[in-house]
Design an enzyme around this catalytic site. Structure first.
Site, PDB file in Angstrom:
ATOM      1  N   GLU A 226     -35.127 -29.802  20.083  1.00 24.57           N
ATOM      2  CA  GLU A 226     -36.282 -29.930  19.183  1.00 24.57           C
ATOM      3  C   GLU A 226     -35.817 -30.413  17.807  1.00 24.57           C
ATOM      4  O   GLU A 226     -36.428 -31.283  17.203  1.00 24.57           O
ATOM      5  CB  GLU A 226     -36.978 -28.567  19.074  1.00 24.57           C
ATOM      6  CG  GLU A 226     -38.238 -28.574  18.228  1.00 24.57           C
ATOM      7  CD  GLU A 226     -38.916 -27.207  18.162  1.00 24.57           C
ATOM      8  OE1 GLU A 226     -38.331 -26.217  18.654  1.00 24.57           O
ATOM      9  OE2 GLU A 226     -40.035 -27.142  17.629  1.00 24.57           O
TER      10      GLU A 226
ATOM     11  N   ASP B 223     -44.003 -27.181   9.311  1.00 28.17           N
ATOM     12  CA  ASP B 223     -44.593 -25.861   9.127  1.00 28.17           C
ATOM     13  C   ASP B 223     -44.079 -25.043   7.935  1.00 28.17           C
ATOM     14  O   ASP B 223     -44.854 -24.576   7.125  1.00 28.17           O
ATOM     15  CB  ASP B 223     -44.403 -25.014  10.394  1.00 28.17           C
ATOM     16  CG  ASP B 223     -44.899 -25.724  11.653  1.00 28.17           C
ATOM     17  OD1 ASP B 223     -45.034 -26.954  11.651  1.00 28.17           O
ATOM     18  OD2 ASP B 223     -45.155 -25.026  12.654  1.00 28.17           O
TER      19      ASP B 223
END
Ligand code: GLC
Length: 421
Positions: A388, A164
């Site tokens: 994550e 992102d």
């Protein structure tokens, strides 16, 4: 097999089971409450280590959300969740496909993992693979039609690359004036420390690009007329190249014609050369609007071997990463001025990208490097958990916890119990 290792495997299986929502797996509860495209393909790879039927279900559900255009969206909103932004209403793509979804795609790792799942038990997987094959061909054709600039695969939104807020997009993002984006409330920063997430300047532009796509009804031909963001990406280019090679292998296994797929492979093989920075020899993203190489060495730069491309320059970079970084491969090169150890794709190490890099290295015969990366990643997860992502300097876990794809790559690749990884 040590007791600790067994319990790590058990924990990983429990995470996949716990994030299973019936036919699809959420990346982690709360922060990501829907089905994400490449996360789901990784989940299938993880499930395949202990429940093949469930692995095939995951891939089948992913392709059930395919648009008539062939695009497989990056998020499928199977059920409303007010804790997430931007939801289906913001994307304005509710009727474009069979399931309300986002309007962009994500790196196509699915064919590679479909082949890996199939190889676990070809007889059992034959029917599911046969049903998926034409859908995977259609998706790859969509990339070749709409995201292909002479063999370099570009993205039209940073979310499409799955990385992102990578510095790779900074130049292209800075050229966007997010005028009229309006007020909105982010949800990610209520789940996770804002210092680990993209900035507001980035987020305004993410939403601005979504609003533009929505206004154009996600019509690729209309959007191609005026592209405010067009960056050729090593993630996409290398992953699609690898996926085409694996799709051709699948075609052989099913007795299907592979001619069109082989044609794509040739185009992409030539296209990877455009991502090679002539000054450094490393693979960079290229802003196609200005023609500039970003100069950034990201973890995606190391996916060349995964794509079947040899590179002495990237091997030199890899050895440097082993020597200078405690927990490689950092998503952005430590020492660079935009490096940020905890901010998402601007520094942290992601176990899934390490798995792809390691898979590629082993496939090209670089076994020492593959094993080293695998052992370092296993140590990182064993010590800091199924996070994550991780701070590459300290190993600190960051972002969401009990993460599906970290558990999946543990089971399929990093765990000492995996044979022949
Ligand atoms: C973030 C990541 C993306 C991933 C998603 C769900 O947006 O950048 O790659 O697919 O989270 O885990």
């Amino acid at each position: 097999m040590s007791k600790d290792t067994i319990s790590m495997d058990e924990q990983a299986r429990a995470i996949l089971r716990g994030n299973d929502r019936g036919g699809y797996t959420v990346p982690t509860a709360g922060l990501y409450p829907y089905q994400w495209n490449w996360d789901s393909a990784f989940a299938a790879w993880g499930f395949a280590q202990f429940d093949l039927e469930r692995a095939w279900d995951e891939l089948t559900t992913l392709f059930d959300g395919q648009w008539p255009s062939g695009m497989v969206p990056h998020i499928q909103f199977h059920q409303p969740d007010p804790g997430y932004f931007p939801g289906a209403d913001v994307w304005g793509a509710e009727t474009k496909g069979p399931v309300p979804s986002s309007g962009v795609s994500q790196p196509p790792v699915a064919a590679t993992f479909a082949l890996a799942v199939y190889r676990k038990n070809p007889d059992q997987g034959q029917a599911a693979l046969k049903a998926l094959f034409p859908k995977m061909v259609k998706w790859h054709r969509w990339f070749m039609d709409w995201r292909n600039d002479n063999g370099a695969i570009f993205i039209t939104h940073p979310w499409e690359a799955g990385r992102d807020n990578a510095p790779d997009w900074d130049e292209a993002m800075a050229a966007i004036d997010p005028v009229g984006v309006g007020e909105y409330t982010r949800r990610d920063t209520s789940h996770v420390d804002p210092a680990m997430r993209p900035t507001k300047a980035d987020y305004d532009r993410y939403i601005w690009l979504v609003q533009r796509g929505s206004r154009l009804d996600w019509d690729e031909a209309a959007m191609a007329q005026d592209m405010p963001f067009k960056v050729a990406d090593p993630t996409m280019t290398f992953i699609l190249l690898r996926a085409n090679r694996d799709l051709a292998t699948i075609a052989d296994a099913l007795g299907e014609d592979r001619t069109e797929i082989d044609g794509w492979t040739k185009v992409l093989e030539a296209g990877t050369a455009r991502l090679r920075n002539p000054e450094t020899g490393s693979y960079n993203a290229v802003n196609l609007i200005t023609g500039n190489h970003t100069g950034n060495v990201s973890n995606a730069s190391f996916l060349c071997w995964y794509a079947g491309i040899e590179s002495a320059d990237m091997m030199r970079e890899l050895h440097e990463a082993f020597e200078t970084c405690s927990y490689p491969v950092a998503s952005h090169k430590p020492g660079d001025e935009t490096f940020d150890a905890k901010r998402y794709w601007r520094g942290p190490t992601w176990a899934i990208v390490n798995a792809l890099i390691g898979y590629g290295l082993a496939g090209m015969g670089h076994h020492a490097e593959a094993q080293k990366l695998r052992a370092l990643t296993a140590g990182l997860i064993a010590k800091y958990g199924f996070a994550e992502y991780f701070d590459p300097t300290s190993g600190d876990p960051a972002g969401g916890g009990t993460f599906t794809w970290t558990a999946a790559v543990w089971l399929a690749w990093a765990s000492p119990n995996v044979e022949g990884a």
